[in-house]
Design an enzyme around this catalytic site. Structure first.
Site, PDB file in Angstrom:
ATOM      1  N   HIS A   1       0.860  -1.101  -0.029  1.00  0.00           N
ATOM      2  CA  HIS A   1      -0.012  -0.045  -0.078  1.00  0.00           C
ATOM      3  C   HIS A   1       0.851   1.342  -0.019  1.00  0.00           C
ATOM      4  CE1 HIS A   1      -2.528   3.164   2.072  1.00  0.00           C
ATOM      5  NE2 HIS A   1      -3.707   2.257   0.917  1.00  0.00           N
ATOM      6  N   ASP A   2       0.924   1.695  -1.151  1.00  0.00           N
ATOM      7  CA  ASP A   2       1.537   3.459  -1.102  1.00  0.00           C
ATOM      8  C   ASP A   2       2.360   3.166  -0.767  1.00  0.00           C
ATOM      9  OD1 ASP A   2      -1.472   4.197  -2.222  1.00  0.00           O
ATOM     10  OD2 ASP A   2      -1.170   5.528  -0.001  1.00  0.00           O
TER      11      ASP A   2
ATOM     12  N   LYS B   1      -4.438   4.514  -7.235  1.00  0.00           N
ATOM     13  CA  LYS B   1      -5.340   5.096  -6.125  1.00  0.00           C
ATOM     14  C   LYS B   1      -6.234   6.383  -5.791  1.00  0.00           C
ATOM     15  CE  LYS B   1      -5.407   3.395  -0.763  1.00  0.00           C
ATOM     16  NZ  LYS B   1      -4.541   5.424   0.071  1.00  0.00           N
TER      17      LYS B   1
END
Length: 309
Positions: free
Chosen positions: A36-37, A123
């Site tokens: 995630h990110d 995202k």
């Protein structure tokens, strides 16, 4: 406004993790790994030479390599380098322009660069499920577990775990493969997930669980192969005959690479090209049955191949 400078803090140790309400365990046949990110922009707020970032990068790498070895899909999220005010929405009020102000820091940190076989999603909001294909992909892959790593623990990682839960996906929040603004925020995210929507685990917990699952894998036979292909094609296994052209049935290169990774995880020495050059289950089984890993024969196959105990 904006992300604060993040001071070093010690990663949570296994004995410091909150008590989970659930006893779920990661399963290689059900799981997807979410990274995630992990973009340079977000990591630059840390001292990259100190905790928690040193452990963060190494632990994510270990989990990722184990997942790839088992054919578990690896998904990355990346926030876009360019967003209009309308696209950024209320994030603009809370965090300012974000990556738009530093588009050169958009990329995933080089230590964790995605492979060609990985999936990268753009995202737009805290949760990795919002305005992305993540849930659709998981349903297509017939996966209902999500292993969550990355930044920041109490923002995107925690909200993703909550939304996974609300879509009947079991979230596994890897405590020492996520990091946050402070240790207090990190602990808050762990406690919330453990008590409200998922399971908090350590990197070692994940590696051990996946090792146990892989060592106890079921015997591989033609029907197992048919089932794997059916899952990738989103068809009943009964629809796939041994002589059918799998390309005509919709098996594209991405699905084929996923199958190759799963076969390698089952200790088959097989390449993408070898399967791509053949088009039917019969063709593939001719190759695979000759390379069956030791100890994986069914009784019928032993008889057919003259194998004796």
């Amino acid at each position: 406004m904006g992300i604060p400078s993040i001071q070093p803090y010690f990663m949570p140790r296994k004995e410091e993790l909150p008590k989970n309400r659930m006893s779920w365990t990661p399963d290689p046949g059900r799981a997807v790994l979410l990274i995630h990110d992990m973009q340079q922009y977000f990591l630059d707020y840390y001292d990259i030479r100190a905790s928690p970032v040193v452990e963060l990068l190494e632990n994510i790498r270990q989990v990722r390599e184990r997942c790839r070895a088992l054919g578990i899909p690896v998904v990355y999220t990346m926030q876009p380098s360019e967003q209009t005010a309308e696209e950024r929405g209320l994030l603009l009020d809370f965090w300012g322009p974000g990556l738009t102000a530093q588009p050169h820091k958009h990329g995933i940190v080089h230590e964790l660069s995605p492979a060609e076989s990985d999936t990268v999603l753009t995202k737009w909001r805290y949760s990795a499920f919002q305005r992305t294909e993540l849930l659709e992909l998981m349903r297509r892959w017939r996966r209902d577990q999500l292993i969550i790593c990355g930044v920041y623990a109490h923002i995107g990682c925690m909200l993703t775990a909550g939304e996974a839960f609300m879509n009947d996906v079991q979230p596994f929040f890897v405590a020492d493969a996520t990091s946050d603004f402070t240790r207090n925020w990190h602990e808050m995210a762990m406690t919330y997930v453990a008590q409200r929507c998922g399971v908090v685990v350590s990197t070692r917990d994940v590696l051990d669980a996946l090792a146990e699952k892989s060592s106890g894998a079921a015997t591989f036979d033609l029907e197992h192969l048919r089932s794997e292909v059916a899952g990738l094609l989103e068809r009943p296994a009964s629809d796939i005959q041994s002589g059918d052209s799998l390309l005509d049935l919709g098996l594209d290169s991405i699905r084929l690479m996923t199958l190759v990774e799963r076969l390698r995880a089952a200790n088959f020495d097989i390449s993408f090209v070898e399967l791509a050059e053949r088009t039917t289950l019969d063709d593939w089984w001719e190759i695979l049955s000759a390379r069956m890993p030791h100890g994986r024969w069914t009784g019928a196959e032993e008889q057919a191949h003259g194998v004796r105990g």
